[in-house]
Design a protein around this motif. Sequence first.
Motif, short mmCIF file in Angstrom:
data_model
loop_
_atom_site.label_atom_id
_atom_site.label_comp_id
_atom_site.label_asym_id
_atom_site.label_seq_id
_atom_site.Cartn_x
_atom_site.Cartn_y
_atom_site.Cartn_z
N UNK A 1 -9.12 15.70 13.74
CA UNK A 1 -9.06 16.01 15.16
C UNK A 1 -7.79 16.79 15.46
N UNK A 2 -7.78 17.37 16.60
CA UNK A 2 -6.60 18.15 16.97
C UNK A 2 -5.68 17.28 17.80
N UNK A 3 -5.14 16.30 17.18
CA UNK A 3 -4.27 15.39 17.92
C UNK A 3 -2.92 15.30 17.24
N UNK A 4 -2.08 14.53 17.86
CA UNK A 4 -0.82 14.24 17.20
C UNK A 4 -1.08 13.22 16.11
N UNK A 5 -0.65 13.56 14.95
CA UNK A 5 -0.82 12.62 13.86
C UNK A 5 0.54 12.15 13.38
N UNK A 6 0.54 10.94 12.88
CA UNK A 6 1.78 10.42 12.34
C UNK A 6 1.63 10.24 10.84
N UNK B 1 0.84 -1.20 0.00
CA UNK B 1 0.00 0.00 0.00
C UNK B 1 0.87 1.25 0.00
N UNK B 2 1.95 1.19 0.73
CA UNK B 2 2.83 2.36 0.81
C UNK B 2 3.50 2.65 -0.53
N UNK B 3 3.71 1.63 -1.33
CA UNK B 3 4.35 1.90 -2.62
C UNK B 3 3.42 2.70 -3.52
N UNK B 4 2.13 2.66 -3.22
CA UNK B 4 1.20 3.39 -4.07
C UNK B 4 0.95 4.80 -3.57
N UNK B 5 1.56 5.13 -2.47
CA UNK B 5 1.34 6.46 -1.90
C UNK B 5 2.65 7.16 -1.68
N UNK B 6 2.54 8.42 -1.35
CA UNK B 6 3.73 9.10 -0.85
C UNK B 6 3.54 9.28 0.65
N UNK B 7 3.48 10.50 1.08
CA UNK B 7 3.24 10.65 2.51
C UNK B 7 1.78 10.34 2.79
N UNK B 8 1.56 9.60 3.84
CA UNK B 8 0.18 9.29 4.16
C UNK B 8 0.00 9.33 5.67
N UNK B 9 -1.15 9.86 6.06
CA UNK B 9 -1.44 9.87 7.49
C UNK B 9 -1.77 8.45 7.90
N UNK B 10 -1.29 8.04 9.02
CA UNK B 10 -1.41 6.62 9.36
C UNK B 10 -2.86 6.20 9.56
N UNK B 11 -3.67 7.11 10.09
CA UNK B 11 -5.08 6.75 10.27
C UNK B 11 -5.74 6.50 8.92
N UNK B 12 -5.37 7.34 7.98
CA UNK B 12 -5.96 7.18 6.65
C UNK B 12 -5.55 5.85 6.04
#
Lengths: 177, 472
Positions: B124-129, B56-67
């Motif tokens: 949300x207003x949280x820490x996102x990775x 999945x990561x090969x098909x994306x660049x930066x991605x939010x982990x929740x997404x």
Amino acid sequence: MFFHIVLERNMQLHPRFFGRNLRENLVSKLMKDVEGTCSGRHGFVVAITGIESVGKGLIRDGTGFVTFPVKYQCVVFRPFKGEILEAVVTLVNKMGFFAEAGPVQIFVSKHLIPDDMEFQAGDMPHYTTSDGSVKIQKECEVRLKIIGTRVDATEIFCVGTIKDDFLGVINDPASTA
Amino acid sequence: MEISVPVQKTVVLEPFIKLVKLVARVFYDNYTTVSDNQQKSARSDSRGTAVVVLDALTRRQWVREEDLAKDLRSNAKQLRKILRYFEEQKLVMRVHRKETAKRAKMYSAAVAATTDGRAEDKVNFHTHSYCCLDYQQIYDMVRCKLDRIKKKLKDELEDKNTVQEYGCPNCQRKYNALDALRLISMEDDSFHCENCNGELVVECNKLTSEEVVDGGDNAKRRQREKLKVLLQNVEDRLGPLMDQINRVKDLPFPGVESLHAWEARAAMAARANGDLNPNDPSRTQGGYGSTPMPFLGETKVEVNLGEGKEDVKSEGGDSSQKILPPWMIKEGMKLTEEQRGEMRQEAKVDGVSGGASKLSDDKKSAMGNGDDKDLKDEYLKAYYAALLKQQEVAEKPTQQESAGVSTSDSLLATTSSDRQVGMKSKREEEDEEDVEWEEEAPVAANGDYKVDLNVEANEEEEEEDDVEWEEG
């Protein structure tokens, strides 16, 4: 491997040594204290070759001892992985044999002895080839390669191998005698 | 600095994707987030998830982990665990940041720009990775891994360079040959456990541990054969991976972009495409600071060693005309109007093309061109005239001193420029000049108590010049 390096040490000197021969006393005490010791960082101190500088002495409160910072040149011996050494066999058993190269002790385990050498028990345990042409026993000299070192604060121990080209017995006093 | 960064540049090259996929299947096929001692039901078996995540990561660049979790329909917690593991394995880069609404919006803007539309606005207003594959590092990591595998197998095959291990059958304690000195006992010639004094047995190679010791050539030979087969297997199975590595070797790596850079660039691309996004980071006031700044690509510094002259020129181009300070202007000096501070207007008009000033710094004078050579000649003549006059009026030491100081600078400037141009006829004059200076210096020193330092400095400078002249 041998290195010629400059080390520093704080020497505590008893007041009775103060006088004309203070420096000589300091140096002889330094030699007595340092030569033959081992530090994990620098290896074995083989010999002191010279004094670089003797700093200002500091009198300890309470005792009359004075601390001198002394810089001295010395020869140190530090074994490294991959290094080839010549060593004297000190102990042979079924697990392998121990050897000494100067101050450092080296263990060569059985599986690092060539496969064609077999252990022979007896009052003079030894490893020997089937035709008896090569014999590893106490007091004989071997050339070995260090494959692992264990360096503690005050001790260095090595593991070696003789399973490689040009390694093995180089001089057997028993056979020449 | 490179201003335009084409968007296509960072599109990951096909071979790298293939490499990642291969790596995933070869090394991480059996990876589970559940450790061995906490066996769970088959439902929570996460085997194979790692492969899916990497794909999945090969098909994306930066991605939010929740997404990513949402897209993969997997447990976010589990995914995070896997990603942390990959981070340790140096496969992915991760960025954690505290999210404000604006930042989140910027991210979604970037997402909207790269994948067409559909970014979630609810954040949300949280820490996102955020995470992204790091292809360069993956390549290095895989090579290292392969190398270690090969070396280990080879070492074991040749029985070389391996420190023998020993184990205690009673208390399962492990030792190795480096402990030998402590283990040897006085009674018999075998090793004994420090703990329970049981006799230690030689541990066999980990790879072929089923066939345990009990000596004999036969066992040894069998063991060796097995190792050989193993090595063969490894080479067969890792073959495709190695091929891929070799293919990738000479390709340029996809650039590693920071999350920030990626967001900004994606947004810019979107703007270039013409869709006005209200969440565009470069439009939102106060995105990364209070002033909106168009993203100009990552800063690049190009050092061109070959054509240094132009660089220097551009650096000091504006201030090429310098006006002599009044205290430097002496009687008998032939100065251009510009240098006297008149005709400023014109100086500005012809700017760079006009002759550079005499008293600019070394850099400038070093690139003096043909035009100002004439001016310099004139200047030198004027200078000598002034010098002669000064020697005549040597009884006024202070005045002379100031002249000495002021002229020494100009002398240096001119000499260096001459050297640059390579005018040989100048040399003799310069040498004479040096002699004069040496005579003059002590006079000045006698005359004024303050100037000692200056005079000495002058002398030194002169000497340096001499040396350089000899070399040249």
